[in-house]
Design a protein around this motif. Sequence first.
Motif, PDB file in Angstrom:
ATOM      1  N   ASP A   2       0.709  -1.133  -0.018  1.00  0.00           N
ATOM      2  CA  ASP A   2      -0.018  -0.133  -0.076  1.00  0.00           C
ATOM      3  C   ASP A   2       0.854   1.354   0.080  1.00  0.00           C
ATOM      4  OD1 ASP A   2      -2.322  -1.544   0.098  1.00  0.00           O
ATOM      5  OD2 ASP A   2      -2.784  -1.362   2.263  1.00  0.00           O
ATOM      6  N   PHE A   3       1.993   1.208   0.796  1.00  0.00           N
ATOM      7  CA  PHE A   3       2.876   2.189   0.805  1.00  0.00           C
ATOM      8  C   PHE A   3       3.491   2.672  -0.526  1.00  0.00           C
ATOM      9  CE2 PHE A   3       7.090   4.111   1.488  1.00  0.00           C
ATOM     10  CZ  PHE A   3       6.610   5.261   2.282  1.00  0.00           C
ATOM     11  N   PHE A   4       3.932   1.562  -1.187  1.00  0.00           N
ATOM     12  CA  PHE A   4       4.654   1.794  -2.593  1.00  0.00           C
ATOM     13  C   PHE A   4       3.521   1.790  -3.584  1.00  0.00           C
ATOM     14  CE2 PHE A   4       8.375   0.339  -0.349  1.00  0.00           C
ATOM     15  CZ  PHE A   4       8.897   1.085  -0.229  1.00  0.00           C
ATOM     16  N   SER A   5       2.434   2.003  -3.492  1.00  0.00           N
ATOM     17  CA  SER A   5       1.499   2.210  -4.537  1.00  0.00           C
ATOM     18  C   SER A   5       1.168   3.751  -5.127  1.00  0.00           C
ATOM     19  CB  SER A   5      -0.161   1.675  -4.124  1.00  0.00           C
ATOM     20  OG  SER A   5      -0.355   2.354  -2.977  1.00  0.00           O
ATOM     21  N   SER A   6       1.749   4.422  -4.243  1.00  0.00           N
ATOM     22  CA  SER A   6       1.700   5.794  -4.825  1.00  0.00           C
ATOM     23  C   SER A   6       3.254   6.126  -5.325  1.00  0.00           C
ATOM     24  CB  SER A   6       1.357   6.860  -3.471  1.00  0.00           C
ATOM     25  OG  SER A   6       1.582   8.032  -3.677  1.00  0.00           O
ATOM     26  N   GLY A   7       3.316   6.982  -6.246  1.00  0.00           N
ATOM     27  CA  GLY A   7       4.332   7.447  -6.923  1.00  0.00           C
ATOM     28  C   GLY A   7       5.337   8.629  -5.720  1.00  0.00           C
ATOM     29  N   ALA A   8       4.171   9.286  -5.237  1.00  0.00           N
ATOM     30  CA  ALA A   8       4.948  10.279  -4.352  1.00  0.00           C
ATOM     31  C   ALA A   8       5.784   9.374  -3.063  1.00  0.00           C
ATOM     32  CB  ALA A   8       3.945  11.229  -3.637  1.00  0.00           C
ATOM     33  N   ASN A   9       5.067   8.446  -2.627  1.00  0.00           N
ATOM     34  CA  ASN A   9       5.860   7.356  -1.608  1.00  0.00           C
ATOM     35  C   ASN A   9       7.045   6.985  -2.239  1.00  0.00           C
ATOM     36  OD1 ASN A   9       3.718   8.282   0.045  1.00  0.00           O
ATOM     37  ND2 ASN A   9       2.479   6.370   0.073  1.00  0.00           N
TER      38      ASN A   9
ATOM     39  N   VAL B 264       2.077  -0.343  11.430  1.00  0.00           N
ATOM     40  CA  VAL B 264       1.347   0.995  11.291  1.00  0.00           C
ATOM     41  C   VAL B 264       0.216   1.074  10.399  1.00  0.00           C
ATOM     42  CG1 VAL B 264       2.781   2.455   9.770  1.00  0.00           C
ATOM     43  CG2 VAL B 264       1.792   3.881  11.642  1.00  0.00           C
ATOM     44  N   THR B 265      -0.709   2.003  10.522  1.00  0.00           N
ATOM     45  CA  THR B 265      -1.608   2.409   9.647  1.00  0.00           C
ATOM     46  C   THR B 265      -1.436   3.715   8.956  1.00  0.00           C
ATOM     47  OG1 THR B 265      -3.271   0.698  10.860  1.00  0.00           O
ATOM     48  CG2 THR B 265      -4.178   2.377   9.215  1.00  0.00           C
TER      49      THR B 265
END
Length: 174
Positions: free
Chosen positions: A7-14, A122-123
């Motif tokens: 989930d964390f790496f699903s966003s380009g900004a992350n 963490v959530t």
Amino acid sequence: MLGNIADFFSSGANIVFFLFALFAIGGAIFMISFTKVVSMVVSGAVTFLSLAGLYVLLEAEFLATVQVLIYAGAISILMIFGIVMTRHQGEEQESKRPWHYALLWIGIAGLFGVLFYAFQQVTFPQGTRQAAEDNTLEIGKLLFSEHVIPFELMSILLTVAFIGAIVLAKREEE
């Protein structure tokens, strides 16, 4: 098990945040690990530029510009001038710390282990943040209203440090 990381790496900004953070941590580790001063300066510049990238991700463009101009530019150039202007006594010796690199890699593995565990537990909030209209104006208002005393104390401290550096340089010359 890997749900939070996916989930964390699903966003380009992350992903960009992770890369900038990795370069900042790596540059800092290399800065304290290298024995040649020029390599240390380059590692410090990589850390400064990575922090500027993190400021851009936080939508603090003014701080990112200041970070690049003052730290990555001026401080790195000042360090290089300091290297050039000083006399060096012979060649630099090789590091005689055999356990240093082993402990360094154990520490790095431990750090990433703790981070991996923290990411699993963490959530991450999915909220949006309202950025200020003009970041520079807001920084100026805070700097000259609430934080004026620390700002002035810092200017006095830097002036005293500058005078002390001049006195020490004159003393070495004589």
